[in-house]
Every structure is written in C-alpha cells, then in structure tokens.
Design an enzyme around this catalytic site. Structure first.
Site, PDB file in Angstrom:
ATOM      1  N   SER A  20     -10.348  -6.253  -1.437  1.00 59.18           N
ATOM      2  CA  SER A  20     -10.031  -5.904  -0.036  1.00 59.18           C
ATOM      3  C   SER A  20      -9.655  -7.214   0.668  1.00 59.18           C
ATOM      4  O   SER A  20     -10.288  -7.618   1.625  1.00 59.18           O
ATOM      5  CB  SER A  20     -11.207  -5.229   0.652  1.00 59.18           C
ATOM      6  OG  SER A  20     -12.214  -6.169   0.900  1.00 59.18           O
TER       7      SER A  20
ATOM      8  N   CYS B  71      -0.507  -1.167   1.300  1.00 58.57           N
ATOM      9  CA  CYS B  71      -1.767  -1.918   1.169  1.00 58.57           C
ATOM     10  C   CYS B  71      -2.901  -1.089   1.767  1.00 58.57           C
ATOM     11  O   CYS B  71      -2.843  -0.730   2.948  1.00 58.57           O
ATOM     12  CB  CYS B  71      -1.655  -3.261   1.895  1.00 58.57           C
ATOM     13  SG  CYS B  71      -3.253  -4.095   1.975  1.00 58.57           S
TER      14      CYS B  71
HETATM   15  C1  SIN Z   1      -4.500  -7.153   0.065  1.00 57.33           C
HETATM   16  O1  SIN Z   1      -4.075  -8.234   0.491  1.00 57.33           O
HETATM   17  O2  SIN Z   1      -5.415  -6.531   0.622  1.00 57.33           O
HETATM   18  C2  SIN Z   1      -3.890  -6.536  -1.166  1.00 57.33           C
HETATM   19  C3  SIN Z   1      -2.468  -6.261  -0.979  1.00 57.33           C
HETATM   20  C4  SIN Z   1      -2.065  -4.866  -1.331  1.00 57.33           C
HETATM   21  O3  SIN Z   1      -2.859  -4.081  -1.859  1.00 57.33           O
HETATM   22  O4  SIN Z   1      -0.931  -4.514  -1.045  1.00 57.33           O
END
Ligand code: SIN
Length: 307
Positions: A71, A132
């Site tokens: 996360s 995301c």
């Molecule tokens: C994140 O930075 O939380 C992961 C990026 C993603 O899942 O796109």
C-alpha cells in the site's frame, strides 16, 4: 535458426517482449548494478504524479502466501524532479521508456501531465495508471467503471501523440468491458493486471499488517487470475495486451504470451531475483528455438483448445 523476439506496442518497437512492471523497478538506475538494462524490451517507471507525493504511512508492504501486499500509495518525487533527475539516466539506455502517470484528486492532472510530456522526446509512451488500489479516500477507481475509463482515456488521447497504454484493475466484474472502453477511447494498448485488493492480519496484535489496512496483492498467488483476464481481454479487443501478474520465470512468461499478451511485465519477481527479466529474455529465445517458432509474435494468442 534466427529468432525474432521483437514486438510492437502502438508506435514503439521493443527488441523483445520483456518489460518491467511499474513500481517494482524504481526508475531503473536502482537495478544498474545487477543487470544490463540495455537488454530490456522497455522500462516502465514507478508512477509519477504532477506534484511530489509522500504516499501512505508504514507498514506499507507485507508478505503473504506466494505473494506480497503493498500500500505504497503512489509515493513519487513529482514531474519536475522526475524530468531533471531520473529521466536523463533512462534516456542514455537507448531503450523505450514508458512513463507511468497518475492523478491524485482531480482527473485533470492526467491531461496536464500528458500535455507536458508530449514535448519530452525521451519519453516514448505513457502508461495511464487508473488502477492503483491504494489511494486513501478513493472509493471507486477510474478503471472500475466503463464510462470513467472512456472519459479519462479519451481526454488524455486528445492531449498526446505518444503511444498510450492503459493499465487496468482486476477488481472488476467484467474485464473485457473495461478493456473495450479503453480501446474505443483511443488507447494503443492495455496493461493488465494491476494488483488485486487484499488484506492481512497480525493475530497477536489483532491489527492489520498494513497501516492502510488494505493493499494490492501481487506475485505468483495472482497469476491464474491475471492469466484468465489476459485471455478474456484478448478475445474481446484488437489492441495489444501487456500481460502481468505473478510472472516469475520463463514458463510463467510463456503462459501470458500464449493466452494473448504481446508483451509481458515482470514485477514482484524483481524483488526476489533482480536478474529475472534477463533470464526470461534468454529463456524465451531458447523456447522458440526448441519449438522451431521463428518469432515471439507467433506465440501471442496461440492457445490451442477445443471450443
Ligand atoms: C502504489 O504506489 O500504491 C502502487 C501502485 C499501483 O498499484 O498502481
């Protein structure tokens, strides 16, 4: 026998179908001591937003059976710092640079990013991260709705001439409907899958292992889900698919190509084996030679099954 590993995604030509998955390879320099980066088909950067973003509070990762949860929350230095201190290294590699971009808050940010990057020649393609799962307060992701996907992709399409790749979420009911929306909006390719939403609990503390409670699951645990989604999308859209989700080695990379992917991205494997990408490039060549198949392109969607 001469083997042709090259593939095309939109306007860009990759010398082989092996790319890095966004967020698992930093901005490439981090892996410079481990592999010859010039051998990669393409590099996909960690997602960049218009302004610097601190991301979520720790703990931000934890291990799960055959996978990991993250996360991170799109931590990144922002566009200006990326252009000044990360892009010059990437440019020198002379391989396609795919920049992952996202908006936090307003979807207008996507348009602004796309417009500004349209003039940056060292960036070959944009990967639109509309999937995301780790932005606190965002209940629905853009890529969880056909209409929102269509709207966002078409507005970015108008703002850029660069190859546009849309990264989709597996946390949906029907992946092919979302893929079709991105295709009709002008996306040149689809990247799938981003992580599956999940959580893990520390039973001694009776507390979530991640500070944000939930996160995105990646690694071999999600491979069968990812593979099915690539196969479904392949049967419903015409644009190329970049497949990912738990690819650890050559056999798992081959599964994605056979299911319908034109290229593949290596993610979680980079944390365990920083040489995974190169081993897979070599492994694909060996497989094609052994099977007397002349080109990687011939593998795409070559699944044989009775209907
Ligand atoms: C994140 O930075 O939380 C992961 C990026 C993603 O899942 O796109």
């Amino acid at each position: 026998m001469k083997i042709n590993l090259s593939v095309k995604i939109g306007k860009i030509k990759l010398k082989n179908p092996v790319m890095t998955a966004s967020g698992t390879f930093g901005y490439a320099e981090e892996f410079n001591d481990f592999i010859n980066l010039k051998r990669l088909g393409a590099i996909v950067t960690k997602t960049v937003t218009l302004k610097p973003h601190i991301g979520n509070l720790p703990a931000r990762t934890c291990e799960t059976p055959s996978g990991m949860l993250n996360s991170i929350g799109l931590e990144n230095p922002g566009l200006e710092v990326f252009l000044k201190s990360k892009l010059p290294f990437l440019k020198k590699l002379n391989i396609p640079v795919i920049m992952s971009i996202a908006s936090i808050g307003s979807p207008e940010e996507f348009i602004e990013l796309a417009k500004r990057l349209n003039k940056v020649s060292a960036v070959d393609a944009l990967e639109l991260n509309i999937s995301c799962p780790n932005i606190i307060g965002e209940k629905t992701l853009i890529s969880q709705e056909c209409e929102a996907t269509y709207k966002t992709v078409s507005s970015v399409r108008k703002a850029t001439n660069k190859t546009l790749i849309t990264k989709l979420s597996p946390n949906v009911t029907c992946i092919s409907d979302i893929a079709k929306a991105a295709q009709s909006a002008g996306s040149d390719a689809i990247a799938l899958i981003n992580t599956l939403s999940g959580m893990s609990i520390d039973i001694e503390k009776r507390a979530p292992k991640l500070k944000a409670v939930t996160g995105g699951l990646s690694g071999p645990a999600i491979r069968p889900v990812a593979l099915k989604m690539v196969w479904e999308a392949y049967n419903n859209i015409k644009i190329p698919i970049i497949g990912m989700g738990g690819i650890m080695d050559t056999p798992s990379a081959l599964e994605f190509l056979i299911a319908g992917a034109t290229a593949i991205s290596i993610g979680t494997a980079n944390f365990i084996n920083p040489k995974a990408t190169i081993e897979i490039i070599d492994g694909l060549s060996e497989y094609l030679k052994r099977k007397k198949i002349k080109s990687a392109e011939e593998l795409t969607g070559s699944l044989s099954h009775e209907k």
